[in-house]
Design a protein around this motif. Structure first.
Motif, PDB file in Angstrom:
ATOM      1  N   PRO A 228      67.486  33.139  66.246  1.00  0.00           N
ATOM      2  CA  PRO A 228      68.280  33.778  65.184  1.00  0.00           C
ATOM      3  C   PRO A 228      67.460  33.921  63.906  1.00  0.00           C
ATOM      4  CG  PRO A 228      68.920  31.491  65.455  1.00  0.00           C
ATOM      5  CD  PRO A 228      67.959  31.788  66.566  1.00  0.00           C
ATOM      6  N   VAL A 229      67.875  34.827  63.059  1.00  0.00           N
ATOM      7  CA  VAL A 229      67.233  35.022  61.762  1.00  0.00           C
ATOM      8  C   VAL A 229      67.215  33.701  60.994  1.00  0.00           C
ATOM      9  CG1 VAL A 229      67.608  36.075  59.500  1.00  0.00           C
ATOM     10  CG2 VAL A 229      67.742  37.486  61.559  1.00  0.00           C
ATOM     11  N   GLY A 230      66.039  33.337  60.461  1.00  0.00           N
ATOM     12  CA  GLY A 230      65.893  32.099  59.703  1.00  0.00           C
ATOM     13  C   GLY A 230      65.354  30.936  60.497  1.00  0.00           C
TER      14      GLY A 230
ATOM     15  N   THR B 103      63.785  43.558  66.761  1.00  0.00           N
ATOM     16  CA  THR B 103      65.041  44.297  66.796  1.00  0.00           C
ATOM     17  C   THR B 103      65.506  44.492  68.229  1.00  0.00           C
ATOM     18  OG1 THR B 103      64.400  45.518  64.804  1.00  0.00           O
ATOM     19  CG2 THR B 103      66.206  46.439  66.104  1.00  0.00           C
ATOM     20  N   ILE B 104      66.805  44.393  68.450  1.00  0.00           N
ATOM     21  CA  ILE B 104      67.361  44.702  69.773  1.00  0.00           C
ATOM     22  C   ILE B 104      67.406  46.225  69.913  1.00  0.00           C
ATOM     23  CG2 ILE B 104      69.397  44.536  71.257  1.00  0.00           C
ATOM     24  CD1 ILE B 104      70.062  41.916  69.836  1.00  0.00           C
TER      25      ILE B 104
ATOM     26  N   MET C   4      70.514  45.138  65.951  1.00  0.00           N
ATOM     27  CA  MET C   4      70.577  43.800  65.357  1.00  0.00           C
ATOM     28  C   MET C   4      69.177  43.204  65.232  1.00  0.00           C
ATOM     29  SD  MET C   4      73.880  41.878  67.023  1.00  0.00           S
ATOM     30  CE  MET C   4      75.549  42.227  66.461  1.00  0.00           C
ATOM     31  N   LYS C   5      68.973  42.427  64.170  1.00  0.00           N
ATOM     32  CA  LYS C   5      67.680  41.801  63.904  1.00  0.00           C
ATOM     33  C   LYS C   5      67.661  40.354  64.412  1.00  0.00           C
ATOM     34  CE  LYS C   5      66.017  45.383  61.683  1.00  0.00           C
ATOM     35  NZ  LYS C   5      64.893  46.183  62.209  1.00  0.00           N
TER      36      LYS C   5
ATOM     37  N   LEU D 108      66.917  42.781  55.431  1.00  0.00           N
ATOM     38  CA  LEU D 108      68.159  43.282  56.034  1.00  0.00           C
ATOM     39  C   LEU D 108      68.823  44.326  55.134  1.00  0.00           C
ATOM     40  CD1 LEU D 108      69.684  39.948  57.440  1.00  0.00           C
ATOM     41  CD2 LEU D 108      68.649  41.797  58.757  1.00  0.00           C
ATOM     42  N   ARG D 109      68.754  44.079  53.832  1.00  0.00           N
ATOM     43  CA  ARG D 109      69.352  45.040  52.904  1.00  0.00           C
ATOM     44  C   ARG D 109      68.551  46.341  52.885  1.00  0.00           C
ATOM     45  NH1 ARG D 109      69.374  42.945  46.964  1.00  0.00           N
ATOM     46  NH2 ARG D 109      67.144  43.242  47.396  1.00  0.00           N
TER      47      ARG D 109
END
Length: 628
Positions: A442-444, A405-406, A388-389, A470-471
């Protein structure tokens, strides 16, 4: 409350005195003691030598020229007048910390002119002695001068719950009265006077002697928790003399009445203030205790270390295998980087086994209850997963929040995090954060709060967009609801001064400023240094301290770097830190082999030592402090 100011109705020393009731002063709503007093509060030294003052008329003179065996009066008339006034006798006796004395016997009478002549001669002698004394230069950094000259404000002590008196500071503020040594006095003995707090800066207070009104010429800074500051009434109970400063001695003929008027209803320190200070500076960690601590050469693992010294709650830990005790690591006792022996095995964290097969004599494992407890989490439902990012503060570049990244999910809510684009092949630079750590986001998060996000090293598609990344990496963002969103009412404001650990070299505590606040995240700037050395720190980090903490605990404070030091290659430890940081700029992360070679270089040692200490900034608020 305290003898001498609490009550003015005592048994008299003369049968001819009259008993008059005193009006009670209504207490003010405050947690600090209120001075309730309508009596006389002015006393002078009554030692075997030096000056004395008539306890009836206030006449100042050489003690040997005074009347009566006890040298308390300048004349027979003052002695008789005093004895006939039982209330004054009772009040002054209490202020001197002793019961009312019997009427003094008459020995001889000295003319007033003789007393004045003796006093003038005494003053002249003292002035001549003062001229011959060489001035002692004051060197080093002064918080008082620094704050006064720039009109700075300091973070209040209540912002630092882990610091001494952080949880019991109360409402100590401007206007509080204290008893302090009187430095504007030519008497050979140490005397005291009342002073009021004009300005507070952390533990330090700008004080002004009572009677100076708007005159700031003799204002001085003093640490409120120091041994020379006492609540009003301390002199009375301790038998210490109160003497007005020489500069204003002529302003009032009746200093007793002046102090009664000024002090009635005023606030002072609690009578047990010094005891509370002492208790708050007792630390549970002791030398020779064994702990597990992050390995400063490999952030992904822990090692056994021994407490070598404790200063103000900060621990100097020496790795157990260091024979010459030079391989050390500094952190606070509330840091999440230290744990009880066996912690790594219990959560599945990597651990470097010691070559020492058994404990050395005198060493013992620190009890587990001394360490901070993490906030319990529920990992049974939706939880963090490998790959997860997220966004995280980089422990090797504390001014940056990076794409991360975890890499591994451990037990009890711990996560191993890696910085995208700059990880070592063997994962030796992964670092451990708890799931509730305020150093992961968190992302963002950076975009929403207008913080520059550091993209992965070598990532060419700029400006960085999380959706595209992410994509491209076929990954998902860690759910927002798993992150801690608690924001305490910390009390910090932009521009506040404080003392902060330089986490790139954690043995150093420096003059610093809060330059930005994002929820509970603080941007700490080290005064005199460029912005690139700023560090993101949690508001409840145990590596932040009030102004005056170093002075109180005996820790060395690093002053702001002067321009000359920044422009030249000095040999100071701070300059070394700067050189090392610049050396890392642009190639901070490298291959596994290069990283190991750099780690073996003594010039880079302290950089990594400080880097790993960043975790203490991000997890402090999710632990329950174990008070000593």
């Amino acid at each position: 409350m305290f003898d001498g100011y609490d009550s003015c109705s005592e048994d008299t020393s003369s049968s001819s005195s009259s008993e008059e009731s005193e009006e009670e002063v209504a207490p003010l709503p405050s947690s600090l003691p209120i001075i309730k007093n309508n009596g006389q509060v002015y006393t002078y030294p009554d030692g075997k030598s030096g000056m004395a003052t008539c306890e009836m008329c206030g006449m100042v003179g050489v003690r040997d020229a005074f009347y009566s065996k006890t040298k308390r009066f300048c004349s027979v008339s003052c002695s008789r007048s005093y004895s006939s006034n039982s209330k004054k006798a009772s009040i002054l006796a209490r202020l001197q910390g002793k019961p009312p004395t019997k009427k003094a016997k008459v020995l001889q009478k000295q003319p007033l002119v003789a007393k004045l002549a003796a006093y003038a001669q005494y003053q002249a002698t003292l002035q001549n002695q003062a001229k011959t004394k060489a001035a002692v230069p004051v060197e080093g950094f002064s918080w008082g001068n620094y704050i006064n000259s720039n009109s700075f404000t300091a973070a209040p002590v209540t912002c630092f719950k882990h610091a001494p008196m952080g949880t019991c500071w109360g409402d100590i503020s401007e206007g509080v009265r204290v008893e302090v040594p009187n430095t504007d006095c030519s008497l050979p003995t140490k005397v005291f006077w009342i002073a009021g707090i004009v300005k507070l800066a952390g533990y330090n207070a700008l004080l002004r002697y009572e009677g100076f009104e708007n005159d700031s010429s003799l204002d001085f800074w003093c640490n409120v928790c120091g041994s020379d500051i006492h609540p009003v009434g301390w002199c009375a109970t301790s038998g210490k003399p109160l003497v007005p400063p020489r500069t204003i001695q002529h302003k009032y003929t009746n200093w007793k009445a002046f102090l009664v008027k000024r002090l009635t209803g005023a606030k002072t320190l609690p009578p047990d203030f010094s005891q509370k200070v002492s208790e708050s500076m007792q630390y549970p960690f002791k030398t020779s205790m064994r702990v597990e601590v992050v390995d400063k050469t490999h952030l992904c693992r822990t090692r056994v270390a021994v407490v070598e010294s404790v200063i103000g709650g900060r621990l100097r830990l020496v790795y157990e295998e260091s024979e010459d005790k030079t391989d050390d690591f500094w952190c606070h006792m509330y840091s999440p980087l230290i744990h009880h022996i066996g912690w790594s095995r219990s959560i599945g964290h990597r651990f470097k086994r010691s070559d020492i097969t058994k404990k050395q004599d005198g060493h013992f494992d620190a009890p587990s209850h001394l360490f901070m407890k993490v906030k319990e989490v529920d990992a049974a439902g939706e939880w963090f997963k490998e790959g997860m990012k997220l966004e995280a503060i980089d422990p090797l570049n504390l001014s940056a929040i990076c794409v991360a990244t975890i890499r591994k999910v451990l037990a009890d809510g711990y996560l191993m995090i890696g910085i995208d684009g700059s990880e070592a092949a063997d994962g030796s630079d992964w670092f451990c954060y708890h799931a509730t750590s305020p150093s992961i986001f968190p992302v963002g998060f950076c975009e929403i709060n207008m913080i520059e996000l550091t993209p992965p090293r070598g990532y060419a598609k700029l400006p960085f967009k999380w959706f595209d990344y992410l994509r491209e990496t076929d990954s998902i963002a860690a759910p927002v609801k798993l992150f801690n969103k608690e924001v305490p009412n910390h009390g910090f404001h932009v521009g506040m001064k404080l003392e902060a650990v330089d986490l790139m070299e954690p043995r150093l505590v420096c003059v610093a400023t809060v330059t930005r606040i994002i929820h509970r995240l603080l941007r700490i700037h080290f005064d005199g240094w460029e912005d690139e050395y700023d560090q993101w720190v949690d508001c409840e980090s145990p590596d932040l301290y009030p102004v005056g903490w170093c002075q109180l605990t005996g820790y060395q404070l690093q002053p702001p770097a002067p321009q000359s030091s920044r422009d030249s290659q000095s040999s100071s430890s701070k300059q070394k830190k700067k050189a090392k940081s610049q050396q890392y700029k642009g190639h901070k992360k490298m291959s596994s082999l290069q990283l190991k070679e750099e780690l073996l270089d003594g010039e880079e040692y302290s950089f990594l030592q400080g880097a790993s200490d960043q975790e203490s900034n991000g997890s402090a608020s999710y632990y329950i402090k174990q008070e000593p």
